[in-house]
Design an enzyme around this catalytic site. Structure first.
Site: not given
Ligand code: GLA
Length: 768
Positions: A229, A402-403, A473, A506, A508, A510, A555, A577
């Protein structure tokens, strides 16, 4: 004299005669005089045309691209073997597939046949691609050519294989050639023709065979991409050694940052062999994967790969079939620059073919703003509106939230899975913000992590049975194999998109998957690995179908899901990131081996945050100019000068973006952790009328001037006007003219990189 197809004439015009036979296959009883006239007419063109051809009498197929030929054939025993992969052949040579004539007791012939689909079974002791378990406990296959082959539209070939032992298992090998990019796409379908269920326990997509190196001292290297990462796609190069297998893989459920489903094997030029041959390939699969490359003492290398075999399983009931993902691979004799051109072009071609949003090259990827790095979870309608008002005059075309906009999401421990607007942060929903963004002339985008779910969420409380249980997480992974989960996600996302006029998502993801299974499932629970990826693809396909103008960015904590398969379904990827520009250059260098430039996004941000590293805004922009451009800085804290500077850089980017986004990205000076910290890229339009050179120097501890940098791929007889920008976007610091030949053979001096830290230039070349 009468000549019939298949009739062999030995004379000095043999090539042409043979060509005619191929061309006129099926026409009989033509007087020889006509044939000879035709032969004279075609004698100046290459006899073996691009496309797929079967040899007139042998079970041998020639897959011919612009610069390469791939030949496969059936041996007398029925094995389908690779007979040639490399430079383009000229005619339908009599390449007859035979078993190896050297028989070693320890290495029976099936071990060394260059089988296209080496299975588990029989006396095959090298890497295999397919393993099946039968109800009676047998686990051996012996696939042999059935006699049935089908060529469609000159670029698709299907070959049918049957099990030669005792089972009724049918396999169809699929070949698709991308003629202009010298790439072959391979997959296969396995069908259960028995009356009982069988279980497939390994289903890689293909085996590729590299011919032996030319001399015993010659070397090949395998180039792969390693990462973590924040440091994705770091180029690795390892010498291939006899008896050694190189394995790259991800067992995490998604392609991951740790390794990338990509390889390139290149000849290391020697004193006697200047060869620049490269074999390269990539998997189109967004789940766990594996690629291995084994080299024999004879210098041949077998590459196999596909969906990871660990814990893989797939049940086939009678008449059911299973098709593997595509493994695409190509050949070039133009070194790594050739490989770096062909694969991104191929990916772009299939993006255009598959995505309504990508059909038109003149629809450019938008300059976006995203406040994640500047604000993280601290978002609200007021703060986002303030940023949107500032973003529009900078020239931003897409504003992304975003988030943090949904559920009880104030940090990463809660709310994931609850895809409804957080009323504290957006009291009147998302529409007022989306409307204002549209009024300001920008598109509106939003972040989702559809596969993620926090234990502290309404979704998990309602559906604890929808997840893979292992927690990381503070979050679990939804089991997208379940139709009800796909339906929930599709419905909630689709209605949100409609209700709020969302233009872009977007997407994502994670965390890696653990405890992957299907509960209360009467088939093989290992299917979950594959079904979840298919479920993920299915939701994306349905969203794209329901919202034909919707753009999607892939992503996964940065660049964890940027295989070539996802680029047939989504518009672009978030490469990392890590937005620190000096790190980003290295990441972009690796990712440019397979990503089309327009699909690779990079943001200008405030990273790094330590006060000692002062990276100018110009350097940040120039790094992000290499692909799709974004801004993620605290634009609300920009000074007037910074705002003006950023606006001017965005405007310059829009002028050069046709070249940047549609051209071929090449590297003139490769970035390296150890070198002088210089890197230079060149993106050139396909018609050579324009090019953009980006030059960077992170440090200059020795204050020696840079060497000349020789450009590439220009029109040597044309004159180009050249404009160079350094740290000031308002004014070019140099402007001159030069011929393509001089630019390529002598090069250019990048004077402003000669001193100080974090210096960079943008050079725009336009043919007069
Ligand atoms: C991941 C994405 C970031 C952002 C965060 C939000 O890490 O890669 O760009 O969107 O999540 O939690």
């Amino acid at each position: 004299m009468i000549v019939k197809p298949g009739f062999m004439i030995v004379c000095h015009q043999f090539n042409e005669i043979q060509f005619m036979e191929e061309e006129m296959h099926g026409i009989t009883d033509k007087p020889i005089i006509l044939w000879l006239i035709a032969a004279t007419a075609v004698s100046t063109i290459s006899a073996l045309k691009t496309g797929i051809h079967k040899h007139k009498s042998l079970d041998t197929w020639f897959l011919v691209t612009e610069q390469s030929t791939y030949v496969i054939g059936a041996t007398a025993e029925g094995y389908i073997a690779n007979l040639h992969w490399g430079n383009r052949l000229e005619k339908l040579d009599d390449l007859n597939a035979t078993m190896t004539d050297t028989f070693f007791v320890q290495n029976p012939p099936p071990t060394y046949v260059t089988e296209e689909l080496p299975v588990f079974g029989g006396l095959r002791f090298r890497d295999n691609v397919l393993m099946v378990e039968f109800p009676d406990g047998v686990r051996e296959l012996n696939l042999l050519y059935s006699g049935k082959a089908n060529i469609t539209d000159n670029y698709l070939l299907d070959l049918d294989l049957r099990d030669g032992n005792r089972t009724d298992v049918l396999v169809t090998l699929h070949y698709e050639i991308d003629i202009e990019n010298d790439i072959i796409r391979r997959s296969y379908t396995i069908r259960n023709g028995m009356d009982k269920r069988i279980n497939v326990s390994k289903a890689f997509s293909a085996a590729w065979h590299l011919p032996t190196t030319l001399g015993s001292d010659e070397k090949r290297e395998i180039m792969t991409l390693a990462g973590e990462w924040g440091s994705e796609a770091m180029v690795q190069s390892t010498e291939l050694r006899p008896g050694v297998t190189h394995v790259i893989q991800s067992q995490r459920g998604f392609p991951s940052h740790v390794s990338y489903p990509y390889f390139a094997i290149r000849q290391v030029p020697s004193d006697v062999n200047p060869s620049t041959e490269v074999y390269f390939g990539a998997l189109a699969w967004s789940g766990s994967w594996e690629i291995t490359a084994h080299t024999s003492l004879f210098g041949t290398t077998r590459v196999v790969g596909g969906m990871h075999h660990q814990d893989f399983g797939w049940s086939l009931d009678p008449n059911e079939s299973f098709t593997t993902p595509v493994f695409a691979a190509g050949f070039t004799n133009k070194g790594m620059p050739g490989a770096r051109k062909l694969l991104p072009r191929h990916v772009r071609k299939y993006q255009k073919k598959n995505l309504a949003t990508q059909k038109d090259d003149s629809v450019y990827h938008p300059v976006l703003y995203n406040s994640w790095e500047a604000m993280t979870f601290d978002i609200s309608v007021d703060k986002q509106l303030e940023l949107a008002e500032m973003a529009a005059p900078l020239g931003i075309e897409l504003f992304v939230v975003d988030d943090g906009w949904f559920g009880a999401r104030d940090n990463d421990s809660a709310g994931l899975g609850d895809w409804y607007v957080n009323k504290k942060k957006f009291p009147h929903g998302m529409k007022p913000l989306a409307d204002r963004v549209h009024e300001l002339g920008m598109k509106f985008g939003i972040w989702y992590e559809p596969e993620g779910v926090n234990p502290n969420s309404d979704l998990y409380r309602e559906h604890p049975d929808w997840v893979f249980y292992y927690d990381a997480r503070n979050q679990l992974v939804l089991n997208l194999a379940l139709p009800e989960v796909q339906e929930y996600l599709f419905n909630s996302m689709s209605s949100f998109i409609t209700d709020n006029d969302v233009d872009y998502i977007k997407w994502d993801m994670n965390r890696p998957w653990g405890e992957v299974s299907m509960h209360n499932y009467d088939r093989n629970p290992r299917e979950a690995w594959t079904l979840s990826v298919r479920g993920f693809y299915n939701i994306i396909d349905k969203l794209k179908e329901a919202h034909p103008k919707l753009w999607i960015e892939s992503c996964a904590s940065g660049g964890g899901r940027m295989d070539i398969g996802i680029l047939e379904k989504t518009d672009q990827v978030w490469t990392s990131d890590n937005t620190r520009p000096d790190a980003r250059i290295m990441i972009q260098y690796g990712a440019s081996l397979f990503l089309p430039p327009r699909a690779q996004y990079s943001w200008v941000t405030d990273s790094p945050w330590d006060a000692n590293t002062n990276i100018p805004l110009s350097f940040r922009f120039h790094v992000s100019f290499m692909g799709g451009l974004g801004i993620g800085s605290k634009i609300n804290e920009f000074t007037k000068e910074q705002t003006e500077e950023a606006t001017a850089w965005v405007s310059l980017y829009k002028q050069i973006r046709p070249v940047i986004q549609n051209g071929d990205l090449d590297w003139l000076v490769q970035p390296s952790r150890l070198s002088e910290l210089v890197a230079v890229s060149q993106t050139t339009s396909r018609d050579q009328s324009e090019a953009v050179v980006l030059g960077y120097r992170h440090n200059s501890p020795f204050s020696t001037p840079l060497n000349w940098v020789r450009l590439r791929n220009l029109d040597k007889s044309a004159t180009y006007t050249i404009k160079v920008w350094g740290s000031d976007p308002h004014e070019a610091e140099e402007e001159y003219e030069s011929t393509g030949a001089l630019l390529m053979h002598r090069g250019i001096m990048l004077n402003s990189l000669n001193s100080a830290m974090f210096k960079s230039v943008v050079v725009w070349l336009q043919r007069k």
